[in-house]
Design a protein around this motif. Structure first.
Motif, PDB file in Angstrom:
ATOM      1  N   PHE A  54       0.847  -1.190   0.000  1.00 51.95           N
ATOM      2  CA  PHE A  54       0.000   0.000   0.000  1.00 51.95           C
ATOM      3  C   PHE A  54       0.887   1.246   0.000  1.00 51.95           C
ATOM      4  CE2 PHE A  54      -3.555  -2.347   2.422  1.00 51.95           C
ATOM      5  CZ  PHE A  54      -4.235  -2.607   1.240  1.00 51.95           C
ATOM      6  N   THR A  55       0.587   2.172  -0.895  1.00 53.05           N
ATOM      7  CA  THR A  55       1.189   3.505  -0.858  1.00 53.05           C
ATOM      8  C   THR A  55       0.077   4.487  -0.543  1.00 53.05           C
ATOM      9  OG1 THR A  55       2.877   2.901  -2.480  1.00 53.05           O
ATOM     10  CG2 THR A  55       2.490   5.250  -2.138  1.00 53.05           C
ATOM     11  N   CYS A  56       0.219   5.165   0.591  1.00 52.84           N
ATOM     12  CA  CYS A  56      -0.858   6.021   1.088  1.00 52.84           C
ATOM     13  C   CYS A  56      -0.491   7.495   0.931  1.00 52.84           C
ATOM     14  CB  CYS A  56      -1.126   5.716   2.559  1.00 52.84           C
ATOM     15  SG  CYS A  56      -1.399   3.950   2.885  1.00 52.84           S
ATOM     16  N   GLY A  57      -1.490   8.300   0.630  1.00 52.64           N
ATOM     17  CA  GLY A  57      -1.289   9.716   0.362  1.00 52.64           C
ATOM     18  C   GLY A  57      -0.954  10.522   1.606  1.00 52.64           C
ATOM     19  N   ARG A  58      -0.630  11.774   1.374  1.00 50.06           N
ATOM     20  CA  ARG A  58      -0.224  12.693   2.430  1.00 50.06           C
ATOM     21  C   ARG A  58      -1.363  13.029   3.380  1.00 50.06           C
ATOM     22  NH1 ARG A  58       2.126  17.966  -0.110  1.00 50.06           N
ATOM     23  NH2 ARG A  58       2.491  18.327   2.130  1.00 50.06           N
ATOM     24  N   GLY A  59      -0.979  13.316   4.628  1.00 54.55           N
ATOM     25  CA  GLY A  59      -1.930  13.809   5.606  1.00 54.55           C
ATOM     26  C   GLY A  59      -1.570  15.232   6.010  1.00 54.55           C
ATOM     27  N   GLU A  60      -2.376  15.816   6.865  1.00 55.83           N
ATOM     28  CA  GLU A  60      -2.166  17.207   7.255  1.00 55.83           C
ATOM     29  C   GLU A  60      -1.195  17.363   8.417  1.00 55.83           C
ATOM     30  OE1 GLU A  60      -5.936  18.966   7.998  1.00 55.83           O
ATOM     31  OE2 GLU A  60      -6.564  18.907   5.890  1.00 55.83           O
ATOM     32  N   GLN A  61      -0.969  16.280   9.174  1.00 57.73           N
ATOM     33  CA  GLN A  61      -0.043  16.342  10.309  1.00 57.73           C
ATOM     34  C   GLN A  61       1.396  16.141   9.833  1.00 57.73           C
ATOM     35  OE1 GLN A  61      -1.167  17.217  13.316  1.00 57.73           O
ATOM     36  NE2 GLN A  61      -3.235  17.279  12.443  1.00 57.73           N
ATOM     37  N   LEU A  62       2.353  16.653  10.624  1.00 56.40           N
ATOM     38  CA  LEU A  62       3.760  16.551  10.248  1.00 56.40           C
ATOM     39  C   LEU A  62       4.180  15.111  10.011  1.00 56.40           C
ATOM     40  CD1 LEU A  62       6.604  17.680   9.845  1.00 56.40           C
ATOM     41  CD2 LEU A  62       6.908  17.633  12.337  1.00 56.40           C
ATOM     42  N   TYR A  63       3.770  14.196  10.914  1.00 54.05           N
ATOM     43  CA  TYR A  63       4.196  12.799  10.804  1.00 54.05           C
ATOM     44  C   TYR A  63       3.612  12.097   9.580  1.00 54.05           C
ATOM     45  CZ  TYR A  63      -0.342  11.890  12.963  1.00 54.05           C
ATOM     46  OH  TYR A  63      -1.703  11.855  13.231  1.00 54.05           O
ATOM     47  N   SER A  64       2.576  12.685   8.966  1.00 56.83           N
ATOM     48  CA  SER A  64       1.952  12.045   7.800  1.00 56.83           C
ATOM     49  C   SER A  64       2.155  12.839   6.515  1.00 56.83           C
ATOM     50  CB  SER A  64       0.444  11.865   8.048  1.00 56.83           C
ATOM     51  OG  SER A  64      -0.202  13.120   8.203  1.00 56.83           O
ATOM     52  N   THR A  65       3.009  13.854   6.560  1.00 58.31           N
ATOM     53  CA  THR A  65       3.129  14.753   5.411  1.00 58.31           C
ATOM     54  C   THR A  65       3.768  14.090   4.191  1.00 58.31           C
ATOM     55  OG1 THR A  65       3.756  17.019   4.799  1.00 58.31           O
ATOM     56  CG2 THR A  65       5.419  15.718   5.952  1.00 58.31           C
ATOM     57  N   PHE A  66       4.493  12.983   4.396  1.00 59.85           N
ATOM     58  CA  PHE A  66       5.128  12.296   3.266  1.00 59.85           C
ATOM     59  C   PHE A  66       4.326  11.100   2.776  1.00 59.85           C
ATOM     60  CE2 PHE A  66       8.660  14.138   5.760  1.00 59.85           C
ATOM     61  CZ  PHE A  66       9.067  15.078   4.829  1.00 59.85           C
ATOM     62  N   GLY A  67       3.205  10.805   3.446  1.00 58.66           N
ATOM     63  CA  GLY A  67       2.448   9.616   3.086  1.00 58.66           C
ATOM     64  C   GLY A  67       2.922   8.419   3.892  1.00 58.66           C
ATOM     65  N   HIS A  68       2.587   7.221   3.419  1.00 57.78           N
ATOM     66  CA  HIS A  68       2.864   6.025   4.217  1.00 57.78           C
ATOM     67  C   HIS A  68       3.000   4.803   3.311  1.00 57.78           C
ATOM     68  CE1 HIS A  68       3.052   3.505   7.688  1.00 57.78           C
ATOM     69  NE2 HIS A  68       1.869   2.932   7.481  1.00 57.78           N
ATOM     70  N   THR A  69       3.742   3.795   3.798  1.00 62.47           N
ATOM     71  CA  THR A  69       3.899   2.517   3.105  1.00 62.47           C
ATOM     72  C   THR A  69       3.548   1.384   4.065  1.00 62.47           C
ATOM     73  OG1 THR A  69       5.721   3.401   1.759  1.00 62.47           O
ATOM     74  CG2 THR A  69       5.505   1.010   1.860  1.00 62.47           C
ATOM     75  N   ALA A  70       2.806   0.377   3.595  1.00 63.84           N
ATOM     76  CA  ALA A  70       2.464  -0.773   4.439  1.00 63.84           C
ATOM     77  C   ALA A  70       2.365  -2.027   3.571  1.00 63.84           C
ATOM     78  CB  ALA A  70       1.155  -0.524   5.174  1.00 63.84           C
ATOM     79  N   LEU A  71       2.403  -3.190   4.222  1.00 66.37           N
ATOM     80  CA  LEU A  71       2.359  -4.488   3.538  1.00 66.37           C
ATOM     81  C   LEU A  71       1.032  -5.201   3.821  1.00 66.37           C
ATOM     82  CD1 LEU A  71       5.911  -6.002   4.183  1.00 66.37           C
ATOM     83  CD2 LEU A  71       4.757  -6.004   1.974  1.00 66.37           C
ATOM     84  N   ARG A  72       0.444  -5.740   2.770  1.00 68.64           N
ATOM     85  CA  ARG A  72      -0.781  -6.520   2.925  1.00 68.64           C
ATOM     86  C   ARG A  72      -0.548  -7.969   2.516  1.00 68.64           C
ATOM     87  NH1 ARG A  72      -6.405  -5.486  -0.541  1.00 68.64           N
ATOM     88  NH2 ARG A  72      -7.762  -6.886   0.651  1.00 68.64           N
ATOM     89  N   ILE A  73      -1.061  -8.904   3.330  1.00 73.37           N
ATOM     90  CA  ILE A  73      -1.023 -10.326   2.981  1.00 73.37           C
ATOM     91  C   ILE A  73      -2.459 -10.851   3.026  1.00 73.37           C
ATOM     92  CG2 ILE A  73      -0.169 -12.622   3.581  1.00 73.37           C
ATOM     93  CD1 ILE A  73       2.287 -11.347   4.773  1.00 73.37           C
ATOM     94  N   LYS A  74      -2.902 -11.403   1.894  1.00 72.74           N
ATOM     95  CA  LYS A  74      -4.286 -11.857   1.773  1.00 72.74           C
ATOM     96  C   LYS A  74      -4.324 -13.312   1.307  1.00 72.74           C
ATOM     97  CE  LYS A  74      -8.605 -10.871  -0.707  1.00 72.74           C
ATOM     98  NZ  LYS A  74      -9.271 -10.049  -1.739  1.00 72.74           N
TER      99      LYS A  74
END
Length: 255
Positions: free
Chosen positions: A19-39
């Motif tokens: 998962f590549t997640c978009g930016r948020g308004e808080q400093l810690y989320s300003t660059f977006g996020h990366t996570a792993l999914r296993i299904k």
């Protein structure tokens, strides 16, 4: 949170995606996020391993975040809970399913599950060198046997040029980055540490003549963040302060 009493034996149809997640308004989320999914539908398994967890109650939270002293840890949640958070915040989530062998998928699940109950789940966040994106990148490269995932975005620009657009109208954040990183902000941005860069890089990886990414789709359609101008988060507040100091000094001079 989801826990494992015993790691299941994955089926042939198991899917691993990033998962590549978009930016948020808080400093810690300003660059977006990366996570792993296993299904794995056979095992009724659909979970997200997330290296972006932290404790808000940490003393001097934002200072430690910028300096690179903040303790992060990995957790695991259901995909529904993970996605819901981004739907509420209207932040984009793009999923890239990657082509791994069944033994590689099993190894990934076993290692991640084992780490949940050890100190391996913890790491010290480093702004550029160690974050949710670098942790996922290292984990996938480890499965592939070598550093197959390489940065494809521009490596000739500086970290300053790369990062400043994220801090538009956030004067104090820019100042903090310059103070903490000093000359490094003008070094070439050669490290792959931003979620969007990992997404671009994954898209270009070829393993044994086949693309690593088999499918890509948007899970959550997000709204673009438009930073609002704030007088107190701009250089004008410093100018105003200096003018005030000068005015006070002149007043005392002529009293």
């Amino acid at each position: 949170n989801t826990t494992f009493s015993q790691t299941p034996k994955l089926s042939e149809n198991t899917q691993v995606s990033i998962f590549t997640c978009g930016r948020g308004e808080q400093l810690y989320s300003t660059f977006g996020h990366t996570a792993l999914r296993i299904k794995d539908d056979v095992n009724q398994l659909d979970v997200v391993f997330n290296y972006g967890a932290f404790d808000f109650r940490t003393e001097n939270f934002y200072l430690k975040f910028v300096k690179g002293d903040l303790q992060y840890f990995m957790n695991v949640t259901s995909v529904e809970d993970f996605i819901l958070e981004y739907q509420i915040d209207e932040r984009e989530v793009i999923e890239q399913t990657i082509n791994l062998s069944l033994p590689q998928k099993q190894k990934l699940l076993d290692e991640l599950s084992a780490a949940l109950s050890t100190f391996e789940r913890y790491y010290t966040y480093k702004f550029i060198d160690r974050n949710c994106t670098t942790m996922v990148n290292e984990k996938i490269n480890g499965l592939l046997g070598q550093a197959q995932i390489q940065k494809v975005d521009d490596k000739t620009i500086s970290y300053r040029t790369l990062l400043y657009p994220y801090f538009e109208n956030y004067f104090w954040y820019k100042l903090g980055i310059n103070i903490v990183f000093g000359a490094k902000t003008d070094a070439k941005a050669e490290k792959l540490f931003l979620p969007i860069e990992l997404m671009h890089s994954l898209d270009k990886v070829i393993i044994n003549g086949k693309p690593l990414v088999t499918t890509q789709k948007t899970i959550v359609v997000g709204n673009e963040i438009e930073p609002k101008f704030s007088f107190f988060n701009s250089i004008y507040v410093i100018i105003a302060f200096l003018i005030l100091v000068i005015a006070i000094n002149k007043r005392w001079l002529f009293v």
